[in-house]
Enzyme design. Structure first.
Site, short mmCIF file in Angstrom:
data_model
loop_
_atom_site.label_atom_id
_atom_site.label_comp_id
_atom_site.label_asym_id
_atom_site.label_seq_id
_atom_site.Cartn_x
_atom_site.Cartn_y
_atom_site.Cartn_z
N LYS A 77 0.93 -1.66 0.08
CA LYS A 77 0.03 -0.09 0.13
C LYS A 77 1.13 1.31 0.39
O LYS A 77 2.21 1.39 0.74
CB LYS A 77 -0.88 0.09 1.39
CG LYS A 77 -1.91 0.92 0.99
CD LYS A 77 -2.76 0.65 2.23
CE LYS A 77 -3.57 1.96 2.69
NZ LYS A 77 -4.92 1.83 3.94
N SER A 152 -9.53 1.60 3.00
CA SER A 152 -8.91 1.78 1.47
C SER A 152 -7.80 1.00 1.31
O SER A 152 -7.30 1.83 0.09
CB SER A 152 -8.19 3.27 2.65
OG SER A 152 -7.12 2.96 3.33
N SER A 176 -9.52 -1.12 7.27
CA SER A 176 -8.54 -1.05 5.62
C SER A 176 -8.45 -1.81 4.94
O SER A 176 -8.06 -2.22 3.91
CB SER A 176 -8.30 0.40 6.20
OG SER A 176 -9.02 1.51 5.53
#
Ligand code: GLN
Length: 481
Positions: A77, A152, A176
């Site tokens: 990420k 996310s 997330s």
């Protein structure tokens, strides 16, 4: 090349000389080139990945000691720092930021010879749950590209489920990792707070967030936890897990274990398909010998409000550092005095981040703190008491990871409160620090449903055993991409 294999199978195949790391990584990069235009899981692809994998093959051939990952392609990420590579946080504010050091999770993976194939798309500064708030455009769900992949860590989950890597690291502040894992049918893990170092994770709400793996199987998550977990002198919130081996005994099963089915996580507003999948999962666990009953955790009702109050406060303070003076994007100071420069520079944040910062300035401010921030802290401690005391009676809690099915891109983007409410089942484990996992369970109307299990602080190993038991009952169709 079969890109659909698990991390553990990859290691075996490379060890046994059936495949080379270079061939596998090169096929992975081909796959990214082939599908990522549609999916947008990546913000950057590592142009040196194939060369790095070939170095690992050379090490293997020459009989040198090779790390446990054997050249496994992993994606990261884009709010986790990899030295000398861009780390944008999905924000234009950091479009030029190059990380000067490795996050601890990255240096641990490097030591084990993992290959980073690229950086994943995310909601800006990890604020959101659809990946639509990325300043670089949304990621898309590989099960149906009209739908959100969750967030996310949307890019991370998409890349795992669409075979653009074997595993990924995301971050979970309020769901997330688990939310996109659920929406894309991957395994998503939020460890006990402190099990994984946050050093090198760009902070959103540091008192509750954790880095977590997204994988194809529960065993792969255990494999990664063995590499990633444990004390880190650079993060004094890390805990000493005594070198636990999360893989050993993972097939111990669930016989005789007690599970509480959290009523507040599948009540009003929950999709009937999701509720029925959860009931089905419960009956499968019962068939495996678990004892399941309904439990009420009343403070769950207030958890979303408390979560957004606390996280906005921490975000307001964490994001104050982005003045665009020491790092950021190209924007000349010429013609500005100090304050007006900073104000203007900060207009580069997207609307969701600005919303959180405004909220984060207001809720803890003098005259309002008692009504909002301090109240939220009370909810947090009451919820923690309630959840921890439920573990006197139950080994695990179970609920849907997300109470609804994935929805269409654009469907909720203008309704922040509706979006906040989607987090109702995931935020509790962040506010309380307990571990939780989303296991892919079924497909309804062509879209995935994940089931969430929670356990008490430090019971990560036991939680993985329960998740593994649940996983053995599941057979999903192939991702249609
Ligand atoms: N949707 C939540 C938020 O926007 C969770 C995000 C996260 O876990 N990073 O805060």
């Amino acid at each position: 090349m079969n890109l659909k294999i698990s991390a553990l199978d990859f290691v075996e195949e490379v060890k046994n000389g059936n495949i080379s790391a270079e061939d596998f990584v090169s096929a992975t990069i081909d796959r990214i080139n082939q599908v990522d235009e549609k999916l947008h899981a990546f913000l950057q692809v590592n142009s040196k990945a194939i060369e790095q994998a070939s170095q690992i093959d050379k090490k293997i051939k020459s009989g040198e000691k090779v790390g446990d990952c054997f050249g496994m392609p992993i994606s990261i990420k884009d709010n986790i720092c990899i030295k000398h590579s861009k780390t944008t946080c999905g924000s234009k504010m950091l479009e030029k930021f190059v990380a000067p050091y490795d996050a601890t999770v990255i240096s641990r993976l490097k030591k084990q010879d993992a290959i980073f194939v690229g950086k994943n798309n995310l909601d800006e500064f990890a604020m959101g749950l659809t990946t639509e708030f990325s300043a670089y455009g949304p990621s898309r769900n590989p099960w149906n590209t009209d739908y959100v992949p969750g967030g996310s860590s949307g890019g991370s989950a998409v890349s795992v489920s669409a075979f653009e890597c074997i595993a990924s690291l995301g971050s979970d502040t309020g769901g997330s990792v688990r939310n996109p894992a659920s929406f894309c049918s991957s395994v998503g893990y939020k460890p006990t707070y402190g099990l994984l170092s946050r050093y090198g994770l760009i902070s959103y709400a540091n008192s509750i967030e954790q880095i977590g793996p997204i994988t194809r199987t529960v065993k792969d998550t255990a494999f990664l936890l063995n590499i990633l977990s444990g004390l880190d002198p650079n993060d004094n919130t890390t805990i000493d897990n005594q070198g636990q081996d999360y893989l050993s005994g993972i097939d111990s099963g669930i016989e005789g274990k007690k599970i509480g089915i959290v009523q507040e996580m599948m009540g009003e507003g929950a999709d009937p398909e999701v509720v029925s999948a959860t009931k089905d999962a419960v009956s499968k666990l019962e068939r495996l010998g678990a004892i399941c009953e309904e439990v009420s955790i009343e403070m769950v009702k207030y958890s979303v409000a408390a979560y957004y109050t606390i996280t906005a406060t921490e975000a307001g303070s964490n994001l104050a550092r982005y003045d665009n003076l020491r790092y950021g994007y190209d924007f000349s100071v010429e013609g500005f005095e100090f304050n007006s420069y900073i104000s203007k520079a900060r207009t580069k944040f997207g609307p969701e981040v600005i919303r959180r910062m405004i909220l984060g300035g207001f809720v803890p401010s003098a005259g309002h703190a008692g009504k909002y921030f301090l109240k939220a802290l009370k909810v947090k401690s009451k919820l923690t008491k309630e959840i921890v005391s439920s573990f006197k009676k139950y080994d695990y809690l179970i609920a849907p990871t997300v109470p609804i099915l994935p929805f269409k891109i654009g469907e909720k983007i203008d309704d922040p409160v509706a979006l906040f409410l989607v987090d109702i089942n995931t935020v509790a484990s962040n506010l309380t620090g307990v571990p939780s996992i989303s296991v892919p369970y079924s497909i309804s109307k062509g879209l995935p449903i994940g089931i969430q299990l929670l356990a008490n602080h430090g019971e990560d190993k036991s939680l993985l055993q329960a998740a593994r038991a649940l996983e053995t009952t599941v057979k999903l169709p192939e991702v249609p991409i």
